[in-house]
Design an enzyme around this catalytic site. Structure first.
Site, PDB file in Angstrom:
ATOM      1  CD1 TRP A 105      34.152  37.376  46.980  1.00  0.00           C
ATOM      2  CD2 TRP A 105      34.512  36.256  45.075  1.00  0.00           C
ATOM      3  NE1 TRP A 105      33.173  36.407  46.859  1.00  0.00           N
ATOM      4  CE2 TRP A 105      33.370  35.707  45.708  1.00  0.00           C
ATOM      5  CE3 TRP A 105      34.932  35.699  43.858  1.00  0.00           C
ATOM      6  CZ2 TRP A 105      32.648  34.634  45.166  1.00  0.00           C
ATOM      7  CZ3 TRP A 105      34.212  34.632  43.310  1.00  0.00           C
ATOM      8  CH2 TRP A 105      33.083  34.119  43.972  1.00  0.00           C
TER       9      TRP A 105
ATOM     10  CG  ASP B 110      34.734  42.477  42.764  1.00  0.00           C
ATOM     11  OD1 ASP B 110      33.535  42.806  42.682  1.00  0.00           O
ATOM     12  OD2 ASP B 110      35.109  41.282  42.895  1.00  0.00           O
TER      13      ASP B 110
ATOM     14  CE  LYS C 157      27.441  37.448  44.704  1.00  0.00           C
ATOM     15  NZ  LYS C 157      28.852  37.709  44.520  1.00  0.00           N
TER      16      LYS C 157
HETATM   17  C1  LIG Z   1      30.073  36.887  43.846  1.00  0.00           C
HETATM   18  C2  LIG Z   1      31.303  37.693  43.688  1.00  0.00           C
HETATM   19  C3  LIG Z   1      32.165  37.532  42.590  1.00  0.00           C
HETATM   20  C4  LIG Z   1      31.936  36.491  41.519  1.00  0.00           C
HETATM   21  O1  LIG Z   1      30.868  36.823  40.752  1.00  0.00           O
HETATM   22  P1  LIG Z   1      30.414  35.894  39.507  1.00  0.00           P
HETATM   23  O2  LIG Z   1      29.377  36.750  38.874  1.00  0.00           O
HETATM   24  O3  LIG Z   1      29.894  34.626  40.082  1.00  0.00           O
HETATM   25  O4  LIG Z   1      31.585  35.680  38.643  1.00  0.00           O
HETATM   26  C5  LIG Z   1      33.268  38.356  42.502  1.00  0.00           C
HETATM   27  N1  LIG Z   1      33.532  39.283  43.434  1.00  0.00           N
HETATM   28  C6  LIG Z   1      32.729  39.464  44.518  1.00  0.00           C
HETATM   29  C7  LIG Z   1      33.066  40.499  45.524  1.00  0.00           C
HETATM   30  C8  LIG Z   1      31.596  38.667  44.677  1.00  0.00           C
HETATM   31  O5  LIG Z   1      30.789  38.838  45.736  1.00  0.00           O
END
Ligand SMILES: *Cc1c(COP(=O)(O)O)cnc(C)c1O
Length: 359
Positions: A101, A171, A195
């Site tokens: 990511w 993030d 998540k």
């Molecule tokens: C799943 C995830 C993403 C991507 O998320 P989307 O909503 O599918 O764009 C980005 N960063 C992390 C840490 C993730 O787990």
């Protein structure tokens, strides 16, 4: 019977929340219409949204000098919006490449401006993290960027660097609300809700208000955080269903002890699985012990044949989502907030029994 849901995202939700959604989907609180068929400019949505944002702030202890709102486009859109706003001419953005990511975020930023990669975990196959004490932003740094929990690699920052006047951006898609966060250390925290917080659709944004004075000019409307800040994310149609479900999940978190309660749950659940990995020569964790994630536990078996067998037999036991991401292979158990403790006990017992039969 409900499956034991170890999917990495979209992922398990509290059953009480699903039941509430189901009860209220046709007629929201006796209003004669559904939340998902009402205008986002009307009182019914606005009242729910304000409660959602207030609860979000309360649970994470977010002060008034921060904006909180939701956008669409997934966490992935932020990989672009962050550099478009903050990576100005004459500055450089500091990125840590620690797995899938953050690597994607780095690659997008590199297309938009000057990037300094201050850490790249390539040499350890993205199984470890840098020493936070040694992180120093570039002289003309626009921001320092990291991914708090790498969902695919299963590594998690346990503490965060002190970046002084340079904003720290994180993030937190896959570990938000799993532990207390000192929000004041960050210029911005964001993540997809699918998540740990709700169904896919919404992306939460937590941004210190003074960040807006650091952004580029002449941005197109949707790209501009100032516009979203002014309208608390309601510049265009928000992902209404996702936000409504997030509100119910936040209520569930509050009822279950808030972030401290979630922190305790995460510690208890992840310990069950890590203690199996630590005491076994059959199972193996590729991850640096100091940084292993409590949300996404990555592990290997002695052979790929045994891994396939593990996945198919666990499915027969009602356990879903244990296959590792296609990019890294192996196995992965995601133990998000809403996953019941008993389901993790069941996985632990299955692991012990599988080892006995196959070693
Ligand atoms: C799943 C995830 C993403 C991507 O998320 P989307 O909503 O599918 O764009 C980005 N960063 C992390 C840490 C993730 O787990």
């Amino acid at each position: 019977m409900r499956k034991k849901n170890f999917f990495a995202g979209p992922s398990v939700l509290p059953v009480e929340v699903l039941e509430r959604l189901s009860e209220e989907i046709v007629d929201y609180h006796g209003q004669g219409l559904s939340m998902i068929e009402a205008s986002h400019r009307g009182g019914m949505f606005e009242e729910m949204y304000d409660e959602c944002l207030a609860l979000f702030r309360e649970l994470l202890g977010i002060t008034d000098d921060y904006d909180v709102y939701f956008l669409g486009g997934g966490a992935t859109l932020q990989f672009t919006m962050i550099p478009v706003n903050f990576l100005r001419e004459g500055t450089v953005a500091d990125y840590a490449k620690t797995g899938t990511w953050s690597n994607k975020a780095t690659s997008d930023a590199q297309k938009l401006g000057k990037v300094n990669v201050f850490y790249d975990g390539k040499d350890n196959n993205y199984t470890s993290l840098p020493d936070v004490e040694k992180i120093v932003p570039s002289a003309n740094s626009a921001y320092v960027y990291l991914c708090a929990n790498e969902t695919i690699g299963g590594i998690e920052w346990k503490s965060f660097p002190d970046t002084g006047d340079v904003p720290l951006i994180a993030d937190m898609s896959s570990d938000i609300f799993s532990r207390p966060v000192d929000v004041k250390k960050f210029g911005m925290i964001y993540g997809g809700v699918q998540k740990n917080l709700g169904p896919a659709g919404a992306t939460f944004i937590i941004m210190r208000k003074d960040m807006l004075s650091r952004r580029n000019e002449n941005l197109t409307a949707y790209m501009d955080y100032a516009l979203h800040s002014k309208d608390k994310g309601l510049y265009n149609t928000p992902p209404v269903f996702s936000i409504w479900a997030v509100k119910l999940v936040l209520e569930w978190i509050k009822k279950n002890g808030g972030v401290e309660g979630m922190d305790k749950r995460a510690e208890e659940k992840s310990s069950l699985i890590y203690s199996v990995l630590d005491s076994s020569s059959f199972y193996r964790s590729p991850v640096d012990k100091r940084y292993r994630s409590r949300m996404n536990i990555v592990f290997r078996l002695p052979s790929e044949e045994l891994e396939k067998k593990f996945i198919s037999e666990s499915q027969k036991e009602g356990m879903l989502g244990l296959k590792g991401h296609r990019s890294v292979g192996g196995l992965r158990a995601s133990l998000y907030n809403a996953l019941p403790y008993e389901d993790v006990v069941a996985l632990r017992d299955f692991m012990l029994e599988f080892e006995k039969r196959n070693s």
